[in-house]
Design an enzyme around this catalytic site. Structure first.
Site, PDB file in Angstrom:
ATOM      1  CB  CYS A   1      -0.949   0.002   1.186  1.00 52.69           C
ATOM      2  SG  CYS A   1      -0.135  -0.266   2.792  1.00 52.69           S
ATOM      3  N   GLY A   2       1.978   1.220   0.724  1.00 56.05           N
ATOM      4  CA  GLY A   2       2.858   2.383   0.755  1.00 56.05           C
ATOM      5  C   GLY A   2       3.539   2.624  -0.581  1.00 56.05           C
TER       6      GLY A   2
END
Length: 286
Positions: free
Chosen positions: A71-72
């Site tokens: 997600c990052g």
């Protein structure tokens, strides 16, 4: 083909990478979100009028796929698109692969997880040659800084606990996730005598420069501040309450005990020190 295999083959897996044209749907999605916000306001105090102003800097969606803790990485992909509006020399990444390789080489992650805001900021500097600033206070306390940064057209990266609908929740960090903030909706309220035929206008700001120098003077009620966000599990634009996002960001105190911690790079000091009440500002290089 065995029945179980047929069932699996019929499942439509979420796409990965850039969702072409997703930024073109933003205006329609903004209107829907603002109308929903207005409807919720109408259900409150009948003699309280709220005027809303909305600013958003649309960004293309980049998805992370299924069961991938990147997600990052995809949030950084999206952030690159906003940085490029300020610096045309910025390299755009259409998916997480290159950024993940750099993060692994630097020793920041094993699978894509990012449990340190400082390492995350360093990663952004490495891949974009940009400038960063890690804010280490609650989002409510730093709201004016956040709004001014967003009004400048620049991204804010936020870790939070994600609920099943991807909105902020409080799970002690067990569902930690990264999102990018791209804009805001601010409400100004006043008492009225006649509650009949009350309008709740939403003014879309096209030139946010008129706001950037006035945030220090602008009266702000944290309950009437909402933030436009995107994250890697959905291509849709979202609008989150500042209060709820701040509370979620401030509750990141531990990695879920259900996870095999050997599979992740977790800072020795723990995520309460490296992620809780931390957000990351990105700036173009000078």
């Amino acid at each position: 083909m065995p029945a179980a295999q047929r069932r699996v083959s019929n499942i439509s897996l979420p796409p990965q990478g850039t969702v072409c044209g997703s930024e073109q749907n933003v205006e329609k999605e903004e209107m829907f979100l603002c109308n929903r916000l207005v409807d919720d306001t109408r259900k409150g105090d009948a003699f309280l009028k709220v005027d809303w102003i909305s600013w958003n800097n649309p960004v293309v969606s980049v998805l992370q796929g299924i069961k991938r803790p990147v997600c990052g990485m995809v949030a950084l992909c999206m952030a690159g698109h906003l940085l490029k509006k300020h610096d045309p020399n910025i390299t755009i990444y259409e998916n997480d692969e290159t950024i993940l390789e750099v993060a692994q080489r630097l020793g920041y992650t094993k699978q894509g997880e990012m449990f340190s805001a400082k390492n995350y900021a360093n990663l952004a500097e490495e891949i974009y040659e940009c400038q960063t600033k890690v804010i280490t206070e609650t989002m409510i306390d730093s709201v004016r800084k956040i709004l001014k940064h967003l009004a400048s057209g620049l991204p804010v990266l936020v870790p939070y606990d994600t609920d099943r609908n991807y909105e902020p929740c409080k799970r002690k960090g067990h569902k930690a996730h990264w999102a990018i903030l791209t804009g805001f909706v601010i409400g100004q309220q006043k008492r009225i005598q006649d509650s009949s035929n009350v309008e709740f206008p939403v003014k879309r700001i096209t030139n946010p420069e008129e706001l950037t120098n006035n945030f220090e003077k602008l009266p702000l009620n944290p309950s009437l501040v909402y933030l436009y966000a995107k994250q890697g599990r959905s291509a849709r634009q979202q609008l989150w309450s500042l209060r709820e996002l701040s509370a979620s960001n401030a509750n990141l105190v531990e990695v879920s005990p259900e996870r095999d911690l050997n599979l992740f790079h977790i800072p020795q000091e723990g995520i309460k020190e490296t992620l809780c009440s931390h957000i990351v500002f990105l700036f173009p290089r000078k």
